[in-house]
Design an enzyme around this catalytic site. Sequence first.
Site, PDB file in Angstrom:
ATOM      1  N   SER A   1      46.864  21.519  36.448  1.00 21.68           N
ATOM      2  CA  SER A   1      46.961  22.917  36.880  1.00 21.68           C
ATOM      3  C   SER A   1      48.322  23.253  37.509  1.00 21.68           C
ATOM      4  O   SER A   1      49.333  23.231  36.829  1.00 21.68           O
ATOM      5  CB  SER A   1      45.803  23.215  37.835  1.00 21.68           C
ATOM      6  OG  SER A   1      45.787  24.566  38.168  1.00 21.68           O
TER       7      SER A   1
ATOM      8  N   ASP B   1      48.392  25.820  33.761  1.00 22.25           N
ATOM      9  CA  ASP B   1      47.392  25.848  32.693  1.00 22.25           C
ATOM     10  C   ASP B   1      46.856  27.255  32.445  1.00 22.25           C
ATOM     11  O   ASP B   1      45.857  27.436  31.745  1.00 22.25           O
ATOM     12  CB  ASP B   1      46.262  24.860  32.971  1.00 22.25           C
ATOM     13  CG  ASP B   1      45.480  25.181  34.239  1.00 22.25           C
ATOM     14  OD1 ASP B   1      46.057  25.806  35.142  1.00 22.25           O
ATOM     15  OD2 ASP B   1      44.299  24.814  34.323  1.00 22.25           O
TER      16      ASP B   1
END
Length: 451
Positions: A98, A238
């Site tokens: 992430s 992401d």
Amino acid sequence: MGKLFGTFGIRGIANEKVTPELAQSMGLALSTMLGDGDRRVAVGYDTRTSSVMLEHSLVSGITSGGCDAVRFGMVPTPVLSYGTRHFDCDAGVMITASHNPPEYNGLKFWDDSGAGFVREREDELEKTFERGGESVAWNEIGDTERADALTPYREDLIDRIPKVEGEMKVVVDCANGAGSVIAPQLLRELGCHVVSLNSQPDGHFPGRMPEPTEEHISDLIASVTAMDADLGVAHDGDADRTIIVDENGKVVSGDVVFALAGINYLRKVETPRIITTVATSSVLDAAAEKLGGEVVRTKVGEPELVREYKDNGGDLAGEENGGVIFLDWAHCRDGIMAAAQIIDYASRTGKKISELADTLPEYHQFKMRTECPDELKPKVLDELAERFSDRNPDRTDGIRIELEDGWLLLRPSGTEPIFRCFSEAKGKEEAEKLANKGMKALKEAIESVKS
Ligand code: MG
């Protein structure tokens, strides 16, 4: 609580904690947990240098346990979630860290509805992993296939969002992350004039760090004003989160992104139910009031939001960091859809982003932290609840106290030996004062528990 999983999924330094061996064993454990039958597992990955390596191991583990692997290749997390459901998979795994720095990577697990594994399923997976998954016989090894999840996702999203009216200039900054493979193209298809920044996939993240904080997105801010753009869009690594920059180069915080995207998305829903966490701003309550709806607050963490939705229903969910879940679209935070909703809101109303943000009350937050050993955390919480007992503390997650001029949240981290203190008030000084008050109580509670 398991040792491997954090608030959501497994996260750590690639080739140290998150190794090919771990990915393979996790793939095998997942296969074993899903059991017999024609089970299929979707797999996607972000742009990190370790992602392809981990994907190979994960797929090998999944297939050695007898499940088929459906490989999407490099996709944003919301596309993995969407594709898991679209291709009738029984689970999905996203290889991503992430917003973390480039040396990190991780694994996030999704159920057949495209929702993140709740804690109980993560625990079950971790137990299977510890016992060791079971390889199948040579003639039961799973197949692998490649599938294009980007196209159906893109077509479906374009179907739901009207083309922008007139000129709309958007600068989009994908952080060289997974958003690069779809976000600029999609905004162009929506009729925006798109300028892209850091939109070549590159796991070294040469343009900026993947966390879309104000200090990391200075190039985007400068580009929006220099190019006279209507807005800037910054994704995390992401692309499940979005931060917006208004036409004046001012950063619109995650809470306000959540509120604005929600107001547009829910405008035709009668009495919408908005699910968020105890850490989210009161700006969501203001948005709900505008819509004639209600706000429900859960524990922190994306799976908690979806759990509440599955138990009690809801229309929209999200967090203070700009992660929004549009529940009749997907069960995953979707930064690309969030940006599209805000662009649609501006296009439909003919308003500038700053004008839209100005329709909501302004709040100030203050965040502080202090060290606290993990084993003391439960006692510290009890001590704090005692100290604030006359304030009727909410113990959904940590201790949240409503005060006349704002609120205070004292919450232990799920992954680090620290305690966080969040405050919010209408004025900056009041927010800071509240945070100091919270920190004082917190430090006293830690000391008193130690002695
Ligand atoms: Mg993310």
